[in-house]
Scaffold this motif. Structure first.
Motif, PDB file in Angstrom:
ATOM      1  N   UNK A 266      16.352   0.607   9.299  1.00  0.00           N
ATOM      2  CA  UNK A 266      15.652   1.850   8.982  1.00  0.00           C
ATOM      3  C   UNK A 266      16.564   2.808   8.231  1.00  0.00           C
ATOM      4  N   UNK A 267      17.845   2.802   8.564  1.00  0.00           N
ATOM      5  CA  UNK A 267      18.807   3.698   7.916  1.00  0.00           C
ATOM      6  C   UNK A 267      18.980   3.396   6.435  1.00  0.00           C
ATOM      7  N   UNK A 268      18.578   2.199   6.010  1.00  0.00           N
ATOM      8  CA  UNK A 268      18.731   1.799   4.614  1.00  0.00           C
ATOM      9  C   UNK A 268      17.497   2.120   3.765  1.00  0.00           C
ATOM     10  N   UNK A 269      16.443   2.580   4.401  1.00  0.00           N
ATOM     11  CA  UNK A 269      15.193   2.845   3.692  1.00  0.00           C
ATOM     12  C   UNK A 269      15.073   4.328   3.348  1.00  0.00           C
ATOM     13  N   UNK A 270      14.869   4.609   2.069  1.00  0.00           N
ATOM     14  CA  UNK A 270      14.770   6.014   1.667  1.00  0.00           C
ATOM     15  C   UNK A 270      13.683   6.287   0.627  1.00  0.00           C
ATOM     16  N   UNK A 271      13.121   5.239   0.034  1.00  0.00           N
ATOM     17  CA  UNK A 271      12.054   5.413  -0.954  1.00  0.00           C
ATOM     18  C   UNK A 271      11.003   4.322  -0.756  1.00  0.00           C
ATOM     19  N   UNK A 272       9.786   4.527  -1.257  1.00  0.00           N
ATOM     20  CA  UNK A 272       8.762   3.481  -1.148  1.00  0.00           C
ATOM     21  C   UNK A 272       9.199   2.169  -1.789  1.00  0.00           C
TER      22      UNK A 272
END
Length: 283
Positions: free
Chosen positions: A143-149
């Protein structure tokens, strides 16, 4: 529009709750003697609401799979009924059966964590009650690596069937392909509990769920799941739905605003550990 089971930690280790459309119901408040009910109720003296009790903290069975239906939305129905001086009746309805039930005349309203999507607005009326938006849920490190669609391109993403989140993910997948990236491997399940299990069991990398449901999911699976909050913008709202052109449309909107103004909805939000700021849909 939704984690839809009381105690997903227990759900993750046990059976998935199965709901049948418009079966059962619960009521936990006594109507006032002097009814102020508007015209248009399907049953005189009763406010009938279709609700999917599989989405804590908005709506869920008090005893896990039986007993009264409680939660922010469920108690909101009771509060609106009390304001009108009528009896609340909560009709347990599968998520994908909510709008069909409303349009078939099996309930007066749907108050069950549904987005005010264009598709729903086309077939029903609605009034806003809470700000909402999709978020991504995954194992904490992931989850920490996800920042954009676009970070979802090529991933296995699970959503609830017939939800606005499912449509959002499908749209992101199309953009992935248009940009020369891998399509999202999307799967759908009828219940949010099943989508959570898919991530916990390694069948999916990411769950896309509403901010309200996702926060509860993460809290019930601490150390196993976390929310990546900034993947999607929070630019939609939950609404309370009435049939298209219903005599109840205006009274429901007015009733919701009155419950907001007098602090009733704020108290319910605090009771169910929701941020009262999400209720600010009038500014």
């Amino acid at each position: 529009m939704n984690l839809r089971v009381l105690g997903l930690a227990a759900v993750a280790a046990a059976a998935v709750l199965t709901l049948s459309a418009c079966s059962g119901g619960s009521s936990a408040s006594t109507p006032a003697s002097n009814s102020k009910a508007p015209a248009g109720l399907m049953t005189s003296g009763t406010l009938t609401a279709c609700i999917d009790p599989e989405y804590a903290p908005l709506e869920y069975y008090k005893n896990g799979s039986s007993g009264d239906i409680v939660g922010f939305d469920a108690d909101g129905v009771r509060a609106l009924a009390a304001k009108w001086g009528v009896t609340p009746k909560l009709v347990a309805t599968s998520f994908d059966g909510l709008m069909p039930a409303l349009n078939a005349g099996r309930c007066d309203i749907v108050w069950s964590g549904l987005y005010q999507s264009d598709a729903r607005k086309a077939i029903s009326d609605s009034a806003p009650d809470m700000k909402a938006g999709p978020v991504a849920v995954a194992a904490p490190d992931f989850a920490a690596k996800l920042s954009t669609p676009e970070d979802l391109c090529g991933l296995r993403v699970v959503t609830q069937s017939a939800s606005a989140n499912s449509t959002d993910v499908a749209d992101v997948s199309k953009k992935c392909v248009a940009d020369g990236k891998k399509a999202i491997q999307q799967s759908n399940y009828p219940q949010t509990a099943q989508t959570v299990l898919a991530v916990l069991n390694g069948k999916a990398d990411v769950l896309v769920e509403t901010n309200v449901g996702a926060a509860y999911i993460a809290s019930q699976n601490e150390g196993k799941l976390a929310v990546a909050k900034n993947v999607f913008p929070a630019e939609t709202t939950f609404g309370v739905f009435t049939a298209k052109g219903s005599k109840l449309t205006a009274p429901v909107a007015a009733g919701l605003k009155a419950l907001y103004t007098d602090g009733t909805l704020k108290k319910l939000a605090e009771q169910y550990k929701l941020d009262p700021a999400t209720l600010d849909v009038y500014n």
